[in-house]
Scaffold this motif. Structure first.
Motif, PDB file in Angstrom:
ATOM      1  N   PHE B 110       2.929   4.167 -11.287  1.00  0.00           N
ATOM      2  CA  PHE B 110       2.257   4.785 -10.147  1.00  0.00           C
ATOM      3  C   PHE B 110       2.990   4.494  -8.837  1.00  0.00           C
ATOM      4  N   TYR B 111       3.314   3.245  -8.589  1.00  0.00           N
ATOM      5  CA  TYR B 111       3.857   2.934  -7.261  1.00  0.00           C
ATOM      6  C   TYR B 111       5.351   3.213  -7.158  1.00  0.00           C
ATOM      7  N   ARG B 112       5.992   3.316  -8.336  1.00  0.00           N
ATOM      8  CA  ARG B 112       7.450   3.455  -8.344  1.00  0.00           C
ATOM      9  C   ARG B 112       7.950   4.638  -7.508  1.00  0.00           C
ATOM     10  N   PRO B 113       7.352   5.840  -7.639  1.00  0.00           N
ATOM     11  CA  PRO B 113       7.895   6.967  -6.863  1.00  0.00           C
ATOM     12  C   PRO B 113       7.376   7.038  -5.429  1.00  0.00           C
ATOM     13  N   LEU B 114       6.478   6.127  -5.001  1.00  0.00           N
ATOM     14  CA  LEU B 114       5.946   6.209  -3.642  1.00  0.00           C
ATOM     15  C   LEU B 114       7.062   5.999  -2.623  1.00  0.00           C
ATOM     16  N   PRO B 115       7.040   6.766  -1.516  1.00  0.00           N
ATOM     17  CA  PRO B 115       8.079   6.589  -0.497  1.00  0.00           C
ATOM     18  C   PRO B 115       7.954   5.203   0.131  1.00  0.00           C
ATOM     19  N   PRO B 116       9.066   4.488   0.302  1.00  0.00           N
ATOM     20  CA  PRO B 116       9.024   3.110   0.796  1.00  0.00           C
ATOM     21  C   PRO B 116       8.286   2.988   2.128  1.00  0.00           C
ATOM     22  N   LEU B 117       8.474   3.971   3.028  1.00  0.00           N
ATOM     23  CA  LEU B 117       7.820   3.851   4.334  1.00  0.00           C
ATOM     24  C   LEU B 117       6.301   3.920   4.208  1.00  0.00           C
ATOM     25  N   GLY B 118       5.833   4.775   3.297  1.00  0.00           N
ATOM     26  CA  GLY B 118       4.389   4.890   3.064  1.00  0.00           C
ATOM     27  C   GLY B 118       3.833   3.588   2.538  1.00  0.00           C
ATOM     28  N   LEU B 119       4.561   3.011   1.590  1.00  0.00           N
ATOM     29  CA  LEU B 119       4.152   1.752   0.987  1.00  0.00           C
ATOM     30  C   LEU B 119       4.164   0.642   2.046  1.00  0.00           C
ATOM     31  N   TYR B 120       5.190   0.713   2.894  1.00  0.00           N
ATOM     32  CA  TYR B 120       5.371  -0.332   3.896  1.00  0.00           C
ATOM     33  C   TYR B 120       4.212  -0.354   4.886  1.00  0.00           C
ATOM     34  N   THR B 121       3.729   0.838   5.236  1.00  0.00           N
ATOM     35  CA  THR B 121       2.595   0.930   6.156  1.00  0.00           C
ATOM     36  C   THR B 121       1.429   0.090   5.642  1.00  0.00           C
ATOM     37  N   LEU B 122       1.144   0.254   4.360  1.00  0.00           N
ATOM     38  CA  LEU B 122       0.043  -0.491   3.757  1.00  0.00           C
ATOM     39  C   LEU B 122       0.345  -1.987   3.716  1.00  0.00           C
ATOM     40  N   LEU B 123       1.593  -2.312   3.363  1.00  0.00           N
ATOM     41  CA  LEU B 123       1.965  -3.728   3.277  1.00  0.00           C
ATOM     42  C   LEU B 123       1.825  -4.411   4.632  1.00  0.00           C
ATOM     43  N   VAL B 124       2.161  -3.691   5.694  1.00  0.00           N
ATOM     44  CA  VAL B 124       2.032  -4.263   7.032  1.00  0.00           C
ATOM     45  C   VAL B 124       0.559  -4.512   7.349  1.00  0.00           C
ATOM     46  N   MET B 125      -0.300  -3.562   6.955  1.00  0.00           N
ATOM     47  CA  MET B 125      -1.736  -3.753   7.185  1.00  0.00           C
ATOM     48  C   MET B 125      -2.248  -4.976   6.423  1.00  0.00           C
ATOM     49  N   TRP B 126      -1.735  -5.178   5.251  1.00  0.00           N
ATOM     50  CA  TRP B 126      -2.197  -6.294   4.428  1.00  0.00           C
ATOM     51  C   TRP B 126      -1.585  -7.624   4.835  1.00  0.00           C
ATOM     52  N   LEU B 127      -0.271  -7.600   5.031  1.00  0.00           N
ATOM     53  CA  LEU B 127       0.455  -8.860   5.184  1.00  0.00           C
ATOM     54  C   LEU B 127       0.905  -9.135   6.607  1.00  0.00           C
ATOM     55  N   GLY B 128       0.630  -8.208   7.534  1.00  0.00           N
ATOM     56  CA  GLY B 128       1.070  -8.399   8.901  1.00  0.00           C
ATOM     57  C   GLY B 128       2.492  -7.926   9.102  1.00  0.00           C
ATOM     58  N   ILE B 129       2.956  -7.986  10.381  1.00  0.00           N
ATOM     59  CA  ILE B 129       4.265  -7.415  10.689  1.00  0.00           C
ATOM     60  C   ILE B 129       5.390  -8.414  10.493  1.00  0.00           C
ATOM     61  N   GLY B 130       5.069  -9.603  10.026  1.00  0.00           N
ATOM     62  CA  GLY B 130       6.079 -10.655   9.901  1.00  0.00           C
ATOM     63  C   GLY B 130       7.005 -10.473   8.709  1.00  0.00           C
ATOM     64  N   GLU B 131       7.532 -11.596   8.290  1.00  0.00           N
ATOM     65  CA  GLU B 131       8.554 -11.595   7.238  1.00  0.00           C
ATOM     66  C   GLU B 131       7.985 -11.191   5.869  1.00  0.00           C
TER      67      GLU B 131
END
Ligand SMILES: Nc1ncnc2c1ncn2[C@@H]1O[C@H](COP(=O)(O)OP(=O)(O)O)[C@@H](O)[C@H]1O
Ligand SMILES: [Mg+2]
Lengths: 280, 269
Positions: B110-131
């Motif tokens: 499921f997540y493999r074909p997701l565009p990295p930027l789309g995925l990143y948006t969610l990751l930033v919401m979850w993990l913050g803008i840090g490292e």
């Protein structure tokens, strides 16, 4: 598991080693069916066999008659649909080092050298002298020079020698062999048969040897079990009167020819029956 | 051993590669020196070299080039190693057990074909803008390739090897150590090499939010000011580090898997 190194006398490698485990194999009313319903394929039907400790038995039969399947049930690779297999009175439930297996070909681990392939069994079995044990069997099959070669660097015959050494190195009580020389050229095959008998005369382990080659079975076996296909079952059994030690020039003896004839007759009539069955 | 490994490559093929690279370079020099290309979009080698020297000694936006490269390489390697540490065991489990495959495969597919930027948006919401969100994105980019290669490699192992080793008394863990891992090794290495490429492809995406250093960020930032010399210089450096890391992996594979070098000395029978 008995410790190989403890029983073996390493100071006199040339002498007969003390290692001698002779298991009894009891195949009790074993059937093996692959698939279910319409696709059901009876590979082995209600077969019973009793193999005495130290006996060399050949299972002879055409390809597809269930020889490998029957042998695999002794090895613990397949579970019988009905009946059971006992080795030394213990029911077989899974593969184990008490039953050494030699395959037709390509069964050595390609990432291990000759020596490491032979040493793997002893070290997995907790043999504290695994290195010496492997050394002994390496020497026994005459491959000391090739100890650091990978399987891909060995000839087919050498690979099978390693396969035999590997199977014996865990000190099994029975040795199972599934057409171990079937992929070799005729000359190499003859040499390998002789070497096998030489090794066997030292170890005396019980051997269950599968082949489709009548000459091979007559040359090797104490007893020949003939199987036929569809469904796979035992159709005849012959005690081999040929004396030991065996040598290749025995193939012109009267008793050799006689028993070979008997085997061929059974195989021929069974093939005819199968042929008629197919065309009925 | 290293020199041996280098020599194993066919010299003639190496000469051809060298030739094709030299031709490309020549073409670049030609179109830029003759004014055929607009230097705003395609600066010549000299401009790139000057940008390189400038960034090396003066730095770019507060960080030296070495810091940019170091930051990015750290992110790439940390995420990639983590992807290997998770992906190889998971791939082996999924290759050995149909149940494990059925459990994990839907998520990976499921997540493999997701565009990295789309995925990143969610990751930033979850993990913050840090490292951690950056590392997570790079990790997720590297993971599927390693898993898919490992699963396939395990499935392709000759079943006779497994039976033979079971007959020698191997437990499940010993089977993994003696058969599955080495047997799958060469294909896993290929999967790792491809996966490292995937990690590289999302580097810029991972560094565009809240980064002050990193070669991906440098490229992104320079592009905003149309500093094409810095963009191209950054891309070349990124490409070269990729080649270097790939070479290192191939060498490690060569050293760890000596049997793949074994050559036939006898006829087949
Ligand atoms: N794993 C399996 N699945 C389904 N059918 C099988 C399997 N193994 C063997 N068979 C079938 O069982 C029969 C006997 O095969 P096998 O024991 O390999 O014969 P042999 O060793 O005598 O050539 C054949 O019809 C074969 O197709
Ligand atoms: Mg067979």
């Amino acid at each position: 598991m008995q410790n190989v190194a403890q029983v073996m006398d390493f100071n006199s490698i040339e002498e007969q080693p003390a290692l001698k485990k002779r298991g009894r194999i009891q195949i009790d009313n074993v059937s093996l069916v692959f698939g279910t319903g319409k696709q059901a394929n009876i590979a082995v039907q209600e077969t019973s066999l009793d193999i005495e400790p130290g006996e060399f038995v050949c299972i002879l039969g055409p390809s597809g008659c269930g020889k490998s399947t029957l042998l695999n049930s002794v090895a613990g690779y397949v579970t019988p649909t009905t009946g059971e297999v006992l080795v030394d009175g213990e029911p077989v439930v899974e593969p184990g080092p008490d039953r050494g297996m030699v395959f037709q070909q390509y069964s050595l681990l390609p990432w291990k050298t000759t020596f490491d392939n032979i040493a793997l069994g002893p070290s997995l079995c907790g043999d504290v002298e695994a290195t010496r044990t492997a050394e002994y069997f390496l020497d026994m099959v005459g491959l000391t020079k090739y100890r650091n070669h990978y399987p891909a660097e060995l000839s087919g015959g050498m690979q099978q020698r390693v396969g035999i050494a590997r199977a014996l190195a865990t000190n099994p009580s029975v040795l199972l062999m599934d057409e171990p020389f079937g992929a070799l050229d005729a000359q190499t095959r003859l040499v390998m048969q002789e070497s096998l008998l030489e090794v066997w005369s030292e170890f005396g382990t019980t051997v269950l040897f599968v082949t489709h080659d009548v000459d091979e079975s007559v040359f090797l076996a104490d007893r020949i079990i003939v199987m036929s296909a569809s469904p796979g079952k035992v159709v005849a059994e012959f005690d081999n009167p040929l004396p030991r030690p065996r040598s290749p020039d025995m193939s012109t003896r009267k008793d050799y020819i006689e028993i070979k004839q008997k085997c061929l007759e059974v195989i021929r009539s069974e093939s005819l029956r199968a042929f008629e069955l197919q065309n009925a | 051993m290293f020199t041996q490994w280098l020599k194993r490559d066919n010299n003639q093929r190496f000469a051809i590669s060298l030739g094709s690279v030299a031709t490309m370079f020549g073409a670049w020099v030609f179109v830029t020196e003759t004014g055929l290309a607009n230097p705003l979009f395609l600066p010549g080698p000299k401009a790139i070299y000057l940008a390189f020297i400038d960034c090396l000694f003066e730095g770019y936006q507060g960080s030296t080039l070495v810091e940019h490269v170091g930051t990015s390489l750290y992110r790439i390697l940390a995420a990639f190693l983590l992807a290997c540490l998770v992906g190889i065991p998971l791939g082996i489990a999924m290759g050995m057990s149909k149940t494990a495959h059925a459990i994990f495969n839907p998520f990976i597919e499921f997540y493999r074909p997701l565009p990295p930027l789309g995925l990143y948006t969610l990751l930033v919401m979850w993990l913050g803008i840090g490292e951690s969100s950056k590392l997570a994105l790079l990790f997720l980019a590297g993971l599927p390739g390693i898993i898919i290669a490992t699963v396939q490699a395990v499935k392709d192992i000759n079943p006779t090897f497994v039976l033979a080793t079971k007959s020698l008394g191997a437990s499940r863990m010993e089977l993994i150590r003696e058969v599955y891992l080495p047997g799958a090794g060469p294909t896993i290495l290929t999967g790792m090499r491809i996966s490292l490429g995937f990690v590289y492809t999302v580097l810029v995406a991972a560094e565009i939010v809240a980064a002050t250093a990193g070669i991906g960020w440098m490229i992104w930032d320079a592009a905003k000011f149309l500093l094409s010399d810095i963009v191209i210089m950054g891309l070349i450096i990124l490409g070269l580090t990729g080649i270097a890391l790939d070479m290192i992996m191939r060498f490690i594979g060569y050293a760890l898997m000596p049997w793949t070098r074994a050559t036939r000395k006898f006829s087949k029978t």
